[in-house]
Write a protein that holds these residues in place. Sequence first.
Motif, PDB file in Angstrom:
ATOM      1  N   GLY A  78       3.998 -11.924   7.875  1.00 26.57           N
ATOM      2  CA  GLY A  78       3.407 -13.231   7.598  1.00 26.57           C
ATOM      3  C   GLY A  78       2.920 -13.264   6.159  1.00 26.57           C
ATOM      4  O   GLY A  78       2.320 -12.301   5.672  1.00 26.57           O
ATOM      5  N   ALA A  79       3.172 -14.343   5.472  1.00 21.61           N
ATOM      6  CA  ALA A  79       2.804 -14.434   4.056  1.00 21.61           C
ATOM      7  C   ALA A  79       2.301 -15.832   3.728  1.00 21.61           C
ATOM      8  O   ALA A  79       2.686 -16.823   4.364  1.00 21.61           O
ATOM      9  CB  ALA A  79       3.999 -14.090   3.171  1.00 21.61           C
ATOM     10  N   LEU A  80       1.418 -15.898   2.720  1.00 25.53           N
ATOM     11  CA  LEU A  80       0.890 -17.164   2.202  1.00 25.53           C
ATOM     12  C   LEU A  80       1.175 -17.223   0.696  1.00 25.53           C
ATOM     13  O   LEU A  80       0.286 -17.013  -0.132  1.00 25.53           O
ATOM     14  CB  LEU A  80      -0.615 -17.277   2.463  1.00 25.53           C
ATOM     15  N   PRO A  81       2.419 -17.474   0.306  1.00 22.96           N
ATOM     16  CA  PRO A  81       2.774 -17.442  -1.123  1.00 22.96           C
ATOM     17  C   PRO A  81       2.228 -18.647  -1.884  1.00 22.96           C
ATOM     18  O   PRO A  81       2.185 -19.773  -1.374  1.00 22.96           O
ATOM     19  CB  PRO A  81       4.306 -17.451  -1.102  1.00 22.96           C
ATOM     20  N   GLY A  82       1.829 -18.389  -3.112  1.00 24.32           N
ATOM     21  CA  GLY A  82       1.384 -19.450  -4.015  1.00 24.32           C
ATOM     22  C   GLY A  82       1.944 -19.217  -5.406  1.00 24.32           C
ATOM     23  O   GLY A  82       2.227 -18.079  -5.798  1.00 24.32           O
ATOM     24  N   GLN A  83       2.111 -20.289  -6.152  1.00 26.49           N
ATOM     25  CA  GLN A  83       2.718 -20.185  -7.483  1.00 26.49           C
ATOM     26  C   GLN A  83       2.115 -21.230  -8.400  1.00 26.49           C
ATOM     27  O   GLN A  83       1.865 -22.371  -8.002  1.00 26.49           O
ATOM     28  CB  GLN A  83       4.224 -20.383  -7.379  1.00 26.49           C
ATOM     29  N   LEU A  84       1.888 -20.847  -9.667  1.00 30.72           N
ATOM     30  CA  LEU A  84       1.389 -21.767 -10.683  1.00 30.72           C
ATOM     31  C   LEU A  84       2.207 -21.559 -11.950  1.00 30.72           C
ATOM     32  O   LEU A  84       2.337 -20.427 -12.440  1.00 30.72           O
ATOM     33  CB  LEU A  84      -0.094 -21.511 -10.960  1.00 30.72           C
ATOM     34  N   GLY A  85       2.747 -22.640 -12.474  1.00 25.63           N
ATOM     35  CA  GLY A  85       3.579 -22.543 -13.668  1.00 25.63           C
ATOM     36  C   GLY A  85       3.133 -23.502 -14.751  1.00 25.63           C
ATOM     37  O   GLY A  85       2.623 -24.597 -14.469  1.00 25.63           O
ATOM     38  N   TYR A  86       3.308 -23.071 -16.004  1.00 23.26           N
ATOM     39  CA  TYR A  86       3.015 -23.908 -17.172  1.00 23.26           C
ATOM     40  C   TYR A  86       4.227 -23.840 -18.090  1.00 23.26           C
ATOM     41  O   TYR A  86       4.625 -22.763 -18.533  1.00 23.26           O
ATOM     42  CB  TYR A  86       1.770 -23.413 -17.889  1.00 23.26           C
ATOM     43  N   ASP A  87       4.822 -25.003 -18.387  1.00 24.98           N
ATOM     44  CA  ASP A  87       6.095 -25.060 -19.097  1.00 24.98           C
ATOM     45  C   ASP A  87       5.963 -25.933 -20.329  1.00 24.98           C
ATOM     46  O   ASP A  87       5.742 -27.137 -20.227  1.00 24.98           O
ATOM     47  CB  ASP A  87       7.175 -25.617 -18.166  1.00 24.98           C
ATOM     48  N   ARG A  88       6.110 -25.317 -21.518  1.00 22.76           N
ATOM     49  CA  ARG A  88       6.112 -26.075 -22.763  1.00 22.76           C
ATOM     50  C   ARG A  88       7.464 -25.978 -23.458  1.00 22.76           C
ATOM     51  O   ARG A  88       7.568 -26.230 -24.654  1.00 22.76           O
ATOM     52  CB  ARG A  88       5.018 -25.554 -23.709  1.00 22.76           C
ATOM     53  N   SER A  89       8.503 -25.603 -22.710  1.00 24.91           N
ATOM     54  CA  SER A  89       9.846 -25.539 -23.291  1.00 24.91           C
ATOM     55  C   SER A  89      10.454 -26.929 -23.344  1.00 24.91           C
ATOM     56  O   SER A  89       9.986 -27.856 -22.681  1.00 24.91           O
ATOM     57  CB  SER A  89      10.745 -24.596 -22.485  1.00 24.91           C
TER      58      SER A  89
END
Length: 704
Positions: free
Chosen positions: A511-522
């Motif tokens: 069981g997993a609780l994945p989270g992701q945060l991204g910042y894109d200035r390309s």
Amino acid sequence: MRVKTAVKRLYIASAVCTFPHAISAQVSQQAPAVTVPASETPPDIIDDKSFEAQLPQVDEDPNAPLTSIETFMDQSAPAERATELPPVTPTPVDTELAQPLAPLEGFDVVPVTVAADAATDTPSSVRYSVAVEGFENTGLADEFKALSALEDGNGKADTAAMVQARAREDEALALRLLRSAGYYDGTALSSLEQSASADGGPANRALKAVVTVVPGRQYTLGEIVITAQPTTPPNLIRDNLPLKTGDPIETVRVEAAEANVSLTLPQNGYPFVKLGERDIVLDGVTLTGDYTLPVDTGPRSTFRTITTSGKQAFDAEHIGVIARFDQGDLYDSRKVDDLRRALVATSLFSSVSVEPVRTGQIAPDGTEYVDMQVEQDAGPARTLAGDAGYGTGQGFRAEASWTHRNLFPPEGALIGNVIAGTQEQGVSGTFRRSNAGRRDRTVQASVGINRQDYAAYEAFTATVAGSISRVSTPIFQKRWTWSYGFEILASNETTLNLDTGDSKRLTYFIGALPGQLGYDRSDDLLNPTKGFRVNLRISPEASLQGGVSPYARASLDVSGYYPVSDSLVIAGRTRVGTIAGAARDDIAPSRRLYAGGGGSVRGFGFQQLGPKDANNDPIGGRSVNEFALEARYRFGNFGIVPFVDAGQVYEGSTPSFSNIRFGAGIGGRFYTNFGPFRADIAMPLNRQPGESKVAIYIGIGQAF
């Protein structure tokens, strides 16, 4: 540009007075009458009595029949008969012309040929050189050369008349350019001169085309006047018209300033602004031009409701969810453009337009309400898509998907996905609702079955997952992205007992609780050329295999792109990952960290870096670091990319940055309208036993 020359015309009229013939028609009606004395009557003038005596006599009876021509000739005066014409001598007839024409079927048609140069056996042509004089201090020389008909001919023409015609075109071009830059008194003259042939040919075939320009002095702006209704704030138009007294009257400068007004006013509550025809009155004495611009601002407006028509993909209520404005907000064309882009990003329309419509209803703040009319033309909702690639150690992999993007309106999509490869196979189904309850929020649920057979492990996995996310798309790239959700997996995998060297199959429940945060200035999602990206992933997990083993997986990816020139970009990437909270053997092999392959460290096979067992097969680890550096050189639709990659996997949870392995190679790129096609070939440096000499990777998109 409409330009009046009222003052200048006065000087032109006075100059004309030096040419009497040119102004005689203007003054003839005002000149005094002139009387000629009788003694000076020309001798050729006769009186009325003498004139009538010369007229032939007419019978008193107008109805009498006419006399015959013979009788009339006999009655003529002897002097008249004496003036008979001498007899005409017939012209000799050319005997060749007198011959009958040959039958059409026997007529031999011989095509006309152009005289050839005896030395080259090619049709004779005119060669010429070009000289342009007078543009030196105007800044127009390069623009003239780029548009010149003479320059476009590359010094060759069929005839001298053709060269002359090109010179005339360039003469007119020079005048247009001068006036566009404020040189309204400028002149241009073209001429042809005989010159020696540059290639040693006959002199009569070598010409020199000369365009002589006299710019005169440049006119500048004088008084600047705007005629318009009052605005809020009061100087809204003038502050956004970047023209000032003393500026050169350049067409580009003036049109750009007016375009700025047309752009800025709709961003500040004036959706129906219209610019009238500018008026510039030139003064030939002061070399200035007084500028007047009429502007119809239309009413200052606020948003009210959204209406829609046409072949609809979804209703006005869902469009309101996507829009970034509410009723009562001051009209801003940037928000309208944003709504249009967001509608296009749904991929549900063949065409879509968003336009303001006047209502005549006055809001409490005194502005006028406008409705936003959305004209829809729904396109096909179903899509078939696929991609394929190859990587050493990963083998061939192809993926195909079927999507119905609006099976559950609004924007409720059903997606079927199939993976077929030499070492991976799988099938999955996904429900996805985009813009779910608010703009850019995606809710997704999926189920899937997958088999992976790699050197590191073999796993049969069933997955149930769900997430809520905000992600970028090729049409709508976002600066901030995020996601959070859950995963439940049942995975039957081979695992190795390092103490005994035996392998066995175990079933893991994870069981997993994945989270992701991204910042894109390309600047581009698939082919970035400048900017940077940062992406952080954290996934708390628990593995059930005889007992509960909680742990956390985390990774940080950073990439940057620096344009050295228009054709060369330096790109770099680094990745650091860790698993903390559990021993490596308590973690399912498919959940451990690996490195090597096309999206990792090129030069090595898929997952080939890091700890290995007695058979030299990778067993994964709990920490990883990776580095990459590329020089992306592009020429047209093609490119070459030399690169160096580095990385390593470690057994501990903290990367030690030791024993780093390096790979180097070169890649080719073919750039398409949806992204670059990539083919990389690399080799490991300081190759170890069992490692491939050369690794090949093929796919779509840049490596990072």
